[in-house]
Design an enzyme around this catalytic site. Structure first.
Site, short mmCIF file in Angstrom:
data_model
loop_
_atom_site.label_atom_id
_atom_site.label_comp_id
_atom_site.label_asym_id
_atom_site.label_seq_id
_atom_site.Cartn_x
_atom_site.Cartn_y
_atom_site.Cartn_z
N TYR A 56 0.89 -1.50 0.20
CA TYR A 56 0.11 0.16 -0.05
C TYR A 56 0.96 1.46 -0.08
CZ TYR A 56 -4.20 -2.90 0.26
OH TYR A 56 -4.92 -3.87 -0.09
N ARG A 59 1.70 1.90 -3.67
CA ARG A 59 0.38 2.51 -4.38
C ARG A 59 0.20 4.02 -3.81
NH1 ARG A 59 -4.57 -1.39 -3.82
NH2 ARG A 59 -5.37 -0.19 -5.27
N GLN A 89 -15.26 1.99 -5.83
CA GLN A 89 -14.52 0.77 -5.02
C GLN A 89 -12.95 1.04 -5.14
OE1 GLN A 89 -16.19 -3.17 -6.65
NE2 GLN A 89 -16.55 -1.55 -8.57
N ASN A 90 -12.81 2.52 -5.71
CA ASN A 90 -11.25 2.86 -5.79
C ASN A 90 -11.01 3.29 -4.53
OD1 ASN A 90 -11.57 1.85 -8.29
ND2 ASN A 90 -11.83 4.18 -9.46
N VAL A 91 -9.39 3.15 -4.22
CA VAL A 91 -9.09 3.89 -2.94
C VAL A 91 -8.15 4.96 -3.24
CG1 VAL A 91 -9.17 1.47 -1.61
CG2 VAL A 91 -7.29 1.99 -3.05
N HIS A 107 -14.45 0.41 -0.46
CA HIS A 107 -12.98 -0.29 0.00
C HIS A 107 -12.15 0.49 0.58
CE1 HIS A 107 -14.51 -3.36 -3.49
NE2 HIS A 107 -15.34 -3.29 -2.41
N GLY A 172 -16.47 1.39 -15.38
CA GLY A 172 -14.94 0.86 -15.17
C GLY A 172 -14.74 0.00 -14.05
N THR A 173 -15.84 -0.94 -14.13
CA THR A 173 -15.82 -2.11 -12.95
C THR A 173 -16.16 -3.46 -13.73
OG1 THR A 173 -16.36 -3.00 -10.80
CG2 THR A 173 -17.97 -1.35 -12.15
N SER A 174 -15.48 -4.54 -13.29
CA SER A 174 -15.65 -5.86 -13.78
C SER A 174 -16.78 -6.50 -13.06
CB SER A 174 -14.53 -6.81 -13.85
OG SER A 174 -14.16 -6.95 -12.32
N1 APR Z 1 -12.31 2.86 -18.93
C1 APR Z 1 -13.25 2.30 -18.52
N2 APR Z 1 -13.10 1.08 -18.07
C2 APR Z 1 -11.97 0.37 -18.15
C3 APR Z 1 -10.81 1.12 -18.77
C4 APR Z 1 -10.88 2.47 -19.30
N3 APR Z 1 -9.90 3.21 -19.71
N4 APR Z 1 -9.81 0.29 -18.72
C5 APR Z 1 -10.13 -0.87 -18.13
N5 APR Z 1 -11.57 -0.75 -17.87
C6 APR Z 1 -12.44 -1.66 -17.12
C7 APR Z 1 -12.14 -3.18 -17.30
O1 APR Z 1 -12.69 -3.50 -18.70
C8 APR Z 1 -12.96 -3.73 -16.28
O2 APR Z 1 -14.17 -4.04 -16.41
O3 APR Z 1 -12.27 -1.57 -15.78
C9 APR Z 1 -12.67 -2.74 -15.00
C10 APR Z 1 -11.63 -3.35 -14.18
O4 APR Z 1 -11.97 -4.39 -13.30
P1 APR Z 1 -11.22 -4.85 -12.10
O5 APR Z 1 -9.65 -4.64 -12.55
O6 APR Z 1 -11.79 -6.01 -11.82
O7 APR Z 1 -11.30 -3.54 -11.10
P2 APR Z 1 -12.56 -3.40 -10.12
O8 APR Z 1 -13.97 -3.90 -10.88
O9 APR Z 1 -12.71 -2.11 -9.63
O10 APR Z 1 -12.24 -4.49 -8.93
C11 APR Z 1 -13.09 -4.51 -7.64
O11 APR Z 1 -11.56 -5.70 -6.55
O12 APR Z 1 -9.35 -6.20 -5.94
C12 APR Z 1 -10.80 -5.70 -5.51
O13 APR Z 1 -10.90 -4.05 -3.97
C13 APR Z 1 -10.38 -4.04 -5.29
O14 APR Z 1 -11.94 -2.29 -5.51
C14 APR Z 1 -11.44 -3.35 -6.20
C15 APR Z 1 -12.48 -4.46 -6.63
#
Ligand code: APR
Length: 229
Positions: A56, A59, A89-91, A107, A172-174
């Protein structure tokens, strides 16, 4: 004078990707390089706290070297037209630095820390490292981050926010990590839902408007779309 609509957004690592902050699960993501259970779980902390502190610290040191991008700025500017609430979810602190006023960190936050013995004693540490031996009230300081295996204290507040949404957007979250990913289910019936992501996200709902763009393009486009709704 019409009241401004309540725009609730859920953001993930993807919104900060173009600012140079790595995501977790897509190409070049952090979890390709680190074992998430070693550096981002309560068990990892118990096993090797110095490794977790250094993960951390690295980061946190990056934060002052990166800037909010067009997506963070578009959400901040949207506050002139909408009642915007950001659930992230971002820190990182990029939403706040872009000017967003209502930000709920599900988070935790890199710029905050707390003593291991007192979860409610949260202090601002800015961009400073936390080292082994740094104590408060006699307890070792730890990052104010929700690790895997820990509760998400702000979840109920986040659910209440989503239940008041008049427009809901996922950016921007999976949607891989619960309970955050489950927030989608709390959007009120009939509330328009948008999803902004350059990749395909397997989302089971058909009533979602997908904007398949990177955030810096997709979020300004999204705001333009809902302005005229
Ligand atoms: N613009 C928008 N989305 C994007 C971009 C971009 N330039 N680049 C990548 N992405 C998308 C990817 O396609 C994916 O769907 O952002 C998402 C990132 O997914 P993850 O890496 O899984 O991140 P996240 O969903 O925030 O993870 C959730 O997991 O590890 C834990 O606590 C951590 O908060 C985090 C949580």
């Amino acid at each position: 004078m019409t009241t401004r609509k309540r725009l609730i957004v859920l953001t993930g690592a993807g919104i900060s990707a173009e600012s140079g902050i790595r995501t977790f699960r897509d190409m070049g993501g952090l979890w390709e390089e680190y074992d998430v259970m070693e550096v981002a779980s309560i068990d990892g902390w118990k096993k090797n706290p110095q490794l977790v502190l250094e993960f951390y610290n690295q980061r946190r040191r990056q934060l002052p070297t990166v800037e909010p991008n067009e997506a963070h700025k578009a959400l901040a500017d949207a506050q002139n037209l909408f009642n915007v609430f950001v659930i992230t979810q971002n820190v990182d602190n990029l939403h706040e630095r872009a000017g967003s006023k209502n930000v709920l960190h599900l988070h935790g936050e890199l710029t905050k820390a707390r003593p291991t013995g007192n979860p409610n004693r949260i202090i601002d540490i800015g961009y400073n490292d936390i080292n082994w031996g740094d104590t408060l009230d006699g307890y070792q300081l730890r990052p104010h981050i929700v690790w895997f295996g820990e509760e998400v204290p702000m979840m109920n507040e986040a659910i209440k926010l989503v239940q008041t949404a008049e427009i809901f957007a996922v950016i921007g979250t999976s949607l891989n990590v619960y309970p955050a990913a489950g927030l989608l289910d709390y959007a009120p019936k009939g509330c328009p839902i948008y999803l902004i992501d350059p990749n395909d996200i397997n989302i089971w709902r058909r009533d979602v408007t997908v904007i398949k763009e990177k955030a810096s393009v997709g979020v300004p486009k999204f705001i333009e779309m809902i302005k005229n709704e």
